[in-house]
Design a protein around this motif. Structure first.
Motif, PDB file in Angstrom:
ATOM      1  N   VAL A   1       5.713 -14.803  -4.955  1.00  0.00           N
ATOM      2  CA  VAL A   1       5.931 -14.997  -3.528  1.00  0.00           C
ATOM      3  C   VAL A   1       6.749 -13.839  -2.968  1.00  0.00           C
ATOM      4  CG1 VAL A   1       7.032 -16.463  -1.795  1.00  0.00           C
ATOM      5  CG2 VAL A   1       5.805 -17.505  -3.714  1.00  0.00           C
ATOM      6  N   GLY A   2       6.273 -13.274  -1.858  1.00  0.00           N
ATOM      7  CA  GLY A   2       6.996 -12.209  -1.187  1.00  0.00           C
ATOM      8  C   GLY A   2       6.592 -10.811  -1.593  1.00  0.00           C
ATOM      9  N   VAL A   3       5.751 -10.656  -2.638  1.00  0.00           N
ATOM     10  CA  VAL A   3       5.292  -9.335  -3.049  1.00  0.00           C
ATOM     11  C   VAL A   3       4.044  -8.964  -2.257  1.00  0.00           C
ATOM     12  CG1 VAL A   3       4.354  -7.953  -4.945  1.00  0.00           C
ATOM     13  CG2 VAL A   3       6.258  -9.510  -5.363  1.00  0.00           C
ATOM     14  N   VAL A   4       4.009  -7.753  -1.743  1.00  0.00           N
ATOM     15  CA  VAL A   4       2.887  -7.267  -0.942  1.00  0.00           C
ATOM     16  C   VAL A   4       2.310  -6.012  -1.582  1.00  0.00           C
ATOM     17  CG1 VAL A   4       2.161  -6.431   1.324  1.00  0.00           C
ATOM     18  CG2 VAL A   4       3.957  -8.161   1.155  1.00  0.00           C
ATOM     19  N   HIS A   5       0.998  -6.009  -1.776  1.00  0.00           N
ATOM     20  CA  HIS A   5       0.319  -4.830  -2.310  1.00  0.00           C
ATOM     21  C   HIS A   5       0.010  -3.886  -1.156  1.00  0.00           C
ATOM     22  CE1 HIS A   5      -3.491  -3.059  -4.441  1.00  0.00           C
ATOM     23  NE2 HIS A   5      -2.478  -2.213  -4.433  1.00  0.00           N
TER      24      HIS A   5
ATOM     25  N   ALA B   1       2.938  11.301  -3.147  1.00  0.00           N
ATOM     26  CA  ALA B   1       3.330   9.945  -3.531  1.00  0.00           C
ATOM     27  C   ALA B   1       2.630   8.924  -2.653  1.00  0.00           C
ATOM     28  CB  ALA B   1       4.844   9.772  -3.416  1.00  0.00           C
ATOM     29  N   GLN B   2       2.585   7.715  -3.153  1.00  0.00           N
ATOM     30  CA  GLN B   2       2.005   6.606  -2.391  1.00  0.00           C
ATOM     31  C   GLN B   2       2.731   5.320  -2.741  1.00  0.00           C
ATOM     32  OE1 GLN B   2      -2.090   4.747  -3.126  1.00  0.00           O
ATOM     33  NE2 GLN B   2      -2.490   6.065  -1.368  1.00  0.00           N
ATOM     34  N   ASP B   3       3.183   4.591  -1.724  1.00  0.00           N
ATOM     35  CA  ASP B   3       3.767   3.274  -1.962  1.00  0.00           C
ATOM     36  C   ASP B   3       2.692   2.338  -2.480  1.00  0.00           C
ATOM     37  OD1 ASP B   3       6.059   3.224   0.886  1.00  0.00           O
ATOM     38  OD2 ASP B   3       6.274   4.054  -1.114  1.00  0.00           O
ATOM     39  N   ILE B   4       3.056   1.508  -3.459  1.00  0.00           N
ATOM     40  CA  ILE B   4       2.069   0.598  -4.026  1.00  0.00           C
ATOM     41  C   ILE B   4       2.411  -0.867  -3.787  1.00  0.00           C
ATOM     42  CG2 ILE B   4       1.228   2.185  -5.786  1.00  0.00           C
ATOM     43  CD1 ILE B   4       3.080   0.776  -7.780  1.00  0.00           C
ATOM     44  N   LEU B   5       3.688  -1.187  -3.652  1.00  0.00           N
ATOM     45  CA  LEU B   5       4.033  -2.572  -3.353  1.00  0.00           C
ATOM     46  C   LEU B   5       5.388  -2.651  -2.681  1.00  0.00           C
ATOM     47  CD1 LEU B   5       6.348  -3.918  -5.424  1.00  0.00           C
ATOM     48  CD2 LEU B   5       4.462  -3.825  -7.044  1.00  0.00           C
ATOM     49  N   GLU B   6       5.606  -3.752  -1.996  1.00  0.00           N
ATOM     50  CA  GLU B   6       6.900  -4.059  -1.420  1.00  0.00           C
ATOM     51  C   GLU B   6       7.259  -5.475  -1.841  1.00  0.00           C
ATOM     52  OE1 GLU B   6       8.368  -2.779   2.644  1.00  0.00           O
ATOM     53  OE2 GLU B   6       7.967  -4.899   3.014  1.00  0.00           O
ATOM     54  N   GLU B   7       8.533  -5.705  -2.078  1.00  0.00           N
ATOM     55  CA  GLU B   7       8.958  -7.008  -2.568  1.00  0.00           C
ATOM     56  C   GLU B   7      10.353  -7.351  -2.082  1.00  0.00           C
ATOM     57  OE1 GLU B   7       9.816  -7.274  -6.728  1.00  0.00           O
ATOM     58  OE2 GLU B   7      10.406  -5.170  -6.855  1.00  0.00           O
TER      59      GLU B   7
ATOM     60  N   VAL C   1      -3.035   5.784 -11.634  1.00  0.00           N
ATOM     61  CA  VAL C   1      -2.838   5.347 -10.251  1.00  0.00           C
ATOM     62  C   VAL C   1      -3.638   4.071  -9.978  1.00  0.00           C
ATOM     63  CG1 VAL C   1      -3.198   5.952  -7.828  1.00  0.00           C
ATOM     64  CG2 VAL C   1      -2.287   7.658  -9.414  1.00  0.00           C
ATOM     65  N   ARG C   2      -4.881   4.045 -10.429  1.00  0.00           N
ATOM     66  CA  ARG C   2      -5.713   2.845 -10.203  1.00  0.00           C
ATOM     67  C   ARG C   2      -5.132   1.627 -10.905  1.00  0.00           C
ATOM     68  NH1 ARG C   2      -9.961   6.601 -11.016  1.00  0.00           N
ATOM     69  NH2 ARG C   2     -10.353   5.831 -13.114  1.00  0.00           N
ATOM     70  N   ARG C   3      -4.688   1.807 -12.168  1.00  0.00           N
ATOM     71  CA  ARG C   3      -4.152   0.668 -12.924  1.00  0.00           C
ATOM     72  C   ARG C   3      -2.842   0.167 -12.307  1.00  0.00           C
ATOM     73  NH1 ARG C   3      -4.991  -2.688 -14.458  1.00  0.00           N
ATOM     74  NH2 ARG C   3      -4.006  -3.081 -16.476  1.00  0.00           N
ATOM     75  N   VAL C   4      -2.020   1.077 -11.798  1.00  0.00           N
ATOM     76  CA  VAL C   4      -0.780   0.661 -11.147  1.00  0.00           C
ATOM     77  C   VAL C   4      -1.107  -0.187  -9.920  1.00  0.00           C
ATOM     78  CG1 VAL C   4       1.187   1.506  -9.817  1.00  0.00           C
ATOM     79  CG2 VAL C   4       0.639   2.550 -12.003  1.00  0.00           C
ATOM     80  N   HIS C   5      -2.149   0.189  -9.184  1.00  0.00           N
ATOM     81  CA  HIS C   5      -2.568  -0.620  -8.037  1.00  0.00           C
ATOM     82  C   HIS C   5      -3.099  -1.985  -8.490  1.00  0.00           C
ATOM     83  CE1 HIS C   5      -2.009   1.628  -4.348  1.00  0.00           C
ATOM     84  NE2 HIS C   5      -2.420   2.732  -4.947  1.00  0.00           N
ATOM     85  N   ASP C   6      -3.854  -2.005  -9.584  1.00  0.00           N
ATOM     86  CA  ASP C   6      -4.341  -3.286 -10.114  1.00  0.00           C
ATOM     87  C   ASP C   6      -3.171  -4.223 -10.421  1.00  0.00           C
ATOM     88  OD1 ASP C   6      -6.924  -2.355  -9.950  1.00  0.00           O
ATOM     89  OD2 ASP C   6      -7.079  -1.832 -12.074  1.00  0.00           O
ATOM     90  N   MET C   7      -2.141  -3.661 -11.052  1.00  0.00           N
ATOM     91  CA  MET C   7      -0.979  -4.468 -11.410  1.00  0.00           C
ATOM     92  C   MET C   7      -0.248  -4.957 -10.165  1.00  0.00           C
ATOM     93  SD  MET C   7       0.462  -2.243 -14.631  1.00  0.00           S
ATOM     94  CE  MET C   7      -0.514  -2.089 -16.138  1.00  0.00           C
ATOM     95  N   ALA C   8      -0.185  -4.098  -9.140  1.00  0.00           N
ATOM     96  CA  ALA C   8       0.465  -4.495  -7.895  1.00  0.00           C
ATOM     97  C   ALA C   8      -0.287  -5.648  -7.236  1.00  0.00           C
ATOM     98  CB  ALA C   8       0.548  -3.306  -6.946  1.00  0.00           C
ATOM     99  N   GLU C   9      -1.607  -5.589  -7.305  1.00  0.00           N
ATOM    100  CA  GLU C   9      -2.403  -6.668  -6.712  1.00  0.00           C
ATOM    101  C   GLU C   9      -2.180  -7.979  -7.464  1.00  0.00           C
ATOM    102  OE1 GLU C   9      -7.010  -7.585  -5.348  1.00  0.00           O
ATOM    103  OE2 GLU C   9      -6.500  -5.705  -6.352  1.00  0.00           O
ATOM    104  N   GLU C  10      -2.081  -7.901  -8.796  1.00  0.00           N
ATOM    105  CA  GLU C  10      -1.799  -9.103  -9.584  1.00  0.00           C
ATOM    106  C   GLU C  10      -0.437  -9.692  -9.224  1.00  0.00           C
ATOM    107  OE1 GLU C  10      -2.065  -7.906 -13.622  1.00  0.00           O
ATOM    108  OE2 GLU C  10      -4.195  -7.356 -13.515  1.00  0.00           O
ATOM    109  N   ARG C  11       0.566  -8.825  -9.092  1.00  0.00           N
ATOM    110  CA  ARG C  11       1.899  -9.309  -8.731  1.00  0.00           C
ATOM    111  C   ARG C  11       1.893  -9.965  -7.352  1.00  0.00           C
ATOM    112  NH1 ARG C  11       1.872  -7.207 -13.117  1.00  0.00           N
ATOM    113  NH2 ARG C  11       3.591  -6.444 -14.382  1.00  0.00           N
ATOM    114  N   ALA C  12       1.122  -9.383  -6.432  1.00  0.00           N
ATOM    115  CA  ALA C  12       1.059  -9.942  -5.080  1.00  0.00           C
ATOM    116  C   ALA C  12       0.452 -11.335  -5.078  1.00  0.00           C
ATOM    117  CB  ALA C  12       0.256  -9.010  -4.168  1.00  0.00           C
ATOM    118  N   ARG C  13      -0.468 -11.585  -6.010  1.00  0.00           N
ATOM    119  CA  ARG C  13      -1.071 -12.927  -6.103  1.00  0.00           C
ATOM    120  C   ARG C  13      -0.119 -13.925  -6.739  1.00  0.00           C
ATOM    121  NH1 ARG C  13      -5.893 -10.175  -7.969  1.00  0.00           N
ATOM    122  NH2 ARG C  13      -5.284 -10.753 -10.085  1.00  0.00           N
ATOM    123  N   ASP C  14       0.696 -13.449  -7.679  1.00  0.00           N
ATOM    124  CA  ASP C  14       1.482 -14.359  -8.501  1.00  0.00           C
ATOM    125  C   ASP C  14       2.914 -14.574  -8.029  1.00  0.00           C
ATOM    126  OD1 ASP C  14      -0.769 -14.460 -10.080  1.00  0.00           O
ATOM    127  OD2 ASP C  14      -0.016 -13.028 -11.571  1.00  0.00           O
TER     128      ASP C  14
END
Length: 359
Positions: free
Chosen positions: A301-305, A158-164, A286-299
């Motif tokens: 507040v408080g989300v970290v990829h 497993a790998q953590d992808i985001l924190e919020e 896995v790559r697409r989930v990371h892409d989505m996490a990066e988008e959420r982190a930009r959009d």
């Protein structure tokens, strides 16, 4: 061996409580349903239904048989899907599990992307809590959900992808609706509603933070679905506290207010069965989930990829025999987005959480 068709008829009768309603649902005649039940009664030697006036009542034996047959019928349905996939030329299958907390925040788009990129793949989507017990029992291949505090079994990585963080959701007419942020203590006197089971680890995280703020949340409405929670909140009489991602795209009449509490955070992870780690579709997910996490982190507040992948789409610690070497296994995890620090996905003020095995 019991006939699956008759077991499906019994399950339908249990669900509808009526032979006629079951016949309509299955496309049978009422007499055909009755005949199936009579045959199943002879085969099992059990009284499955009893007459009650002009209707029927399912017996405890009939109800238990219907419940116990569920897993077998689901397995047969999965086998049927495999046969259909082979007939249609699809050469592989992948079972993607996802938690309800991420269901509407990227899974539909992810499934669409995977099916477009791998048209011959038979992709099955399964809604589960995505605990490790669910993954093993339900035969998942890849899963996206909250980071589990339980240790992963040997067959999974497993790998953590985001924190919020979390937000308080209130009705537009609520006294707190105009606030730019709230503290948990501001919600102490409010009646709460939540779709999380009160004893669940998800709500315990929230209630523990409330206890630290000096009170126990007063949950008055506890439905099983998120939409019902929002319906009660929209009246202006209730509040709910939810992860920030879930609160995106709220319907009119609702307001999401960030909760100021550095201890109230959660992580979302992607989990992969080791036997499919080299599967192109699994790696793409896995790559697409990371892409989505990066988008959420930009959009948001408080989300970290967390653990952002490199140019090849490989995250820190991912070791694949096909690559010939560990991909960045010794490199620190990269964090991007609001609140990110230079340290391995650290968040200022966040409570350390259990770390799963690296992907």
């Amino acid at each position: 061996m019991l006939d699956p068709v008759k077991l499906r008829v019994l399950r339908s009768v249990v669900e509808t409580g009526s032979i006629r309603a079951s016949a309509e649902a299955l496309g049978y005649t009422p007499s055909a349903v009755s005949q199936h039940l009579s045959t199943l009664r002879r085969e099992t030697g059990l009284d499955l239904v009893e007459r009650s006036g002009r209707g029927i009542v399912v017996t405890p034996q009939g109800r238990l048989l219907a419940e116990q047959s569920g897993a077998a019928l689901d397995a047969l349905a999965a086998l049927d899907r495999t046969v259909q996939a082979l007939r249609s030329g699809r050469s592989g299958a992948l079972r993607l599990g996802y938690a309800s907390s991420v269901a509407s925040t990227g899974i539909p788009e992810l499934a669409q992307d995977v099916r477009r990129r791998f048209p011959e793949l038979d992709l099955e989507l399964v809604l589960r809590s995505c605990s490790i017990d669910d993954l093993v029992e339900d035969g998942m291949d890849v899963a996206v959900g909250e980071t589990s505090t339980s240790p992963l079994v040997e067959d999974w990585i497993a790998q953590d992808i985001l924190e919020e963080g979390y937000v308080a959701i209130v009705g537009a007419g609520h006294r707190l609706a105009g606030r730019t942020s709230v503290q948990l203590k501001d919600l102490a006197e409010e009646p709460w509603t939540t779709d999380d089971p009160i004893p669940s680890p998800w709500f315990r995280r929230i209630s523990s933070a409330c206890l630290a703020a000096g009170y126990t949340p007063r949950v008055e409405i506890n439905p099983t679905d998120y939409s019902t929670v929002l319906g009660f909140v929209a009246t202006g009489d209730y509040v709910t506290v939810q992860p920030s991602i879930i609160a995106q795209d709220l319907r009119a009449g609702l307001v999401a207010i960030p909760v100021e509490d550095t201890t109230l955070r959660r992580r979302v992870s992607v989990q992969v069965r080791r036997s499919v780690i080299r599967h192109p579709a699994a790696r793409y997910i896995v790559r697409r989930v990371h892409d989505m996490a990066e988008e959420r982190a930009r959009d948001i507040v408080g989300v970290v990829h967390l653990n952002a992948p490199d140019a090849r789409g490989v995250g820190p610690g991912w070791t694949d025999p096909a690559d010939g070497a560990a991909d960045g296994g010794t490199a620190p995890a990269e964090a991007t987005g609001v609140g990110a620090t230079a340290e391995a996905g650290a968040v200022e003020g966040a409570t350390p959480q259990p770390q799963p095995a690296a992907l």
